[in-house]
Design a protein around this motif. Structure first.
Motif, PDB file in Angstrom:
ATOM      1  N   VAL A  51     -10.410  -2.129  17.907  1.00  9.78           N
ATOM      2  CA  VAL A  51     -11.627  -2.009  17.092  1.00  9.78           C
ATOM      3  C   VAL A  51     -12.547  -3.208  17.250  1.00  9.78           C
ATOM      4  O   VAL A  51     -13.764  -3.075  17.158  1.00  9.78           O
ATOM      5  N   VAL A  52     -11.986  -4.377  17.489  1.00 12.14           N
ATOM      6  CA  VAL A  52     -12.829  -5.546  17.753  1.00 12.14           C
ATOM      7  C   VAL A  52     -13.144  -5.497  19.250  1.00 12.14           C
ATOM      8  O   VAL A  52     -12.408  -5.989  20.081  1.00 12.14           O
ATOM      9  N   ASN A  53     -14.265  -4.850  19.557  1.00 13.17           N
ATOM     10  CA  ASN A  53     -14.618  -4.605  20.951  1.00 13.17           C
ATOM     11  C   ASN A  53     -15.673  -5.576  21.480  1.00 13.17           C
ATOM     12  O   ASN A  53     -16.137  -5.431  22.599  1.00 13.17           O
ATOM     13  N   MET A  54     -16.024  -6.565  20.675  1.00 14.42           N
ATOM     14  CA  MET A  54     -16.938  -7.611  21.144  1.00 14.42           C
ATOM     15  C   MET A  54     -16.089  -8.805  21.581  1.00 14.42           C
ATOM     16  O   MET A  54     -15.068  -9.100  20.963  1.00 14.42           O
ATOM     17  N   VAL A  64     -10.274  -5.699   8.729  1.00 17.30           N
ATOM     18  CA  VAL A  64     -11.218  -5.279   9.767  1.00 17.30           C
ATOM     19  C   VAL A  64     -10.873  -3.870  10.245  1.00 17.30           C
ATOM     20  O   VAL A  64     -11.753  -3.011  10.368  1.00 17.30           O
ATOM     21  N   CYS A  65      -9.607  -3.619  10.493  1.00 13.69           N
ATOM     22  CA  CYS A  65      -9.187  -2.279  10.941  1.00 13.69           C
ATOM     23  C   CYS A  65      -9.515  -1.237   9.882  1.00 13.69           C
ATOM     24  O   CYS A  65      -9.996  -0.136  10.207  1.00 13.69           O
ATOM     25  N   GLU A  66      -9.283  -1.563   8.622  1.00 12.31           N
ATOM     26  CA  GLU A  66      -9.570  -0.645   7.523  1.00 12.31           C
ATOM     27  C   GLU A  66     -11.072  -0.333   7.445  1.00 12.31           C
ATOM     28  O   GLU A  66     -11.464   0.820   7.282  1.00 12.31           O
ATOM     29  N   ILE A  67     -11.902  -1.345   7.570  1.00 15.41           N
ATOM     30  CA  ILE A  67     -13.351  -1.152   7.513  1.00 15.41           C
ATOM     31  C   ILE A  67     -13.820  -0.250   8.654  1.00 15.41           C
ATOM     32  O   ILE A  67     -14.564   0.710   8.438  1.00 15.41           O
ATOM     33  N   VAL A  68     -13.384  -0.552   9.859  1.00 10.64           N
ATOM     34  CA  VAL A  68     -13.821   0.239  11.012  1.00 10.64           C
ATOM     35  C   VAL A  68     -13.299   1.664  10.894  1.00 10.64           C
ATOM     36  O   VAL A  68     -14.029   2.631  11.132  1.00 10.64           O
ATOM     37  N   ARG A  69     -12.038   1.823  10.500  1.00  8.19           N
ATOM     38  CA  ARG A  69     -11.464   3.161  10.321  1.00  8.19           C
ATOM     39  C   ARG A  69     -12.259   3.979   9.315  1.00  8.19           C
ATOM     40  O   ARG A  69     -12.464   5.176   9.493  1.00  8.19           O
TER      41      ARG A  69
END
Length: 112
Positions: free
Chosen positions: A18-21, A76-81
């Motif tokens: 999910v952190v693709n930057m 972060v994973c929860e937010i993106v999901r």
């Protein structure tokens, strides 16, 4: 028990998906976002706290992670999901939505 043993493979993999930057892209983004018309943040304090934490995590090895890092990764994973479909296919959306995700290292326009 070492913190690295508390991070299951699924969280590690999901976070790095999910952190693709890259850390450089995120650092530049946080600096741009923090720059105002009259002021500019000091580079290591630019951006929101969670974004700075993600940047710090990207610079660490798995064995160097702290319990705070693990919580930030899960957040972060929860937010993106919650804001993206599971495929993470590139998708345009509102500017505020995209910028909010980019603040934590996820660019929804980048291919998975």
């Amino acid at each position: 028990m070492a913190v690295s043993e508390q991070i299951d493979d699924a969280l590690w993999e999901e976070f790095h998906t999910v952190v693709n930057m890259t850390s450089r892209e995120l650092q530049e983004w946080l600096s741009v976002e923090a720059a105002g018309e009259r002021t500019e943040e000091v580079p290591d304090r630019a951006g929101k706290p969670l974004g700075r934490h993600v940047l710090a995590i990207l610079g660490k090895r798995r064995t160097d992670l702290t319990p705070d890092d693990v919580r930030a990764m899960a957040r972060v994973c929860e937010i993106v999901r919650s804001q993206r479909d599971p495929s993470l296919d590139p998708r345009a959306g509102g500017t505020d939505w995209r910028h909010g995700l980019m603040d934590i290292g996820h660019d929804p326009l980048k291919p998975a």
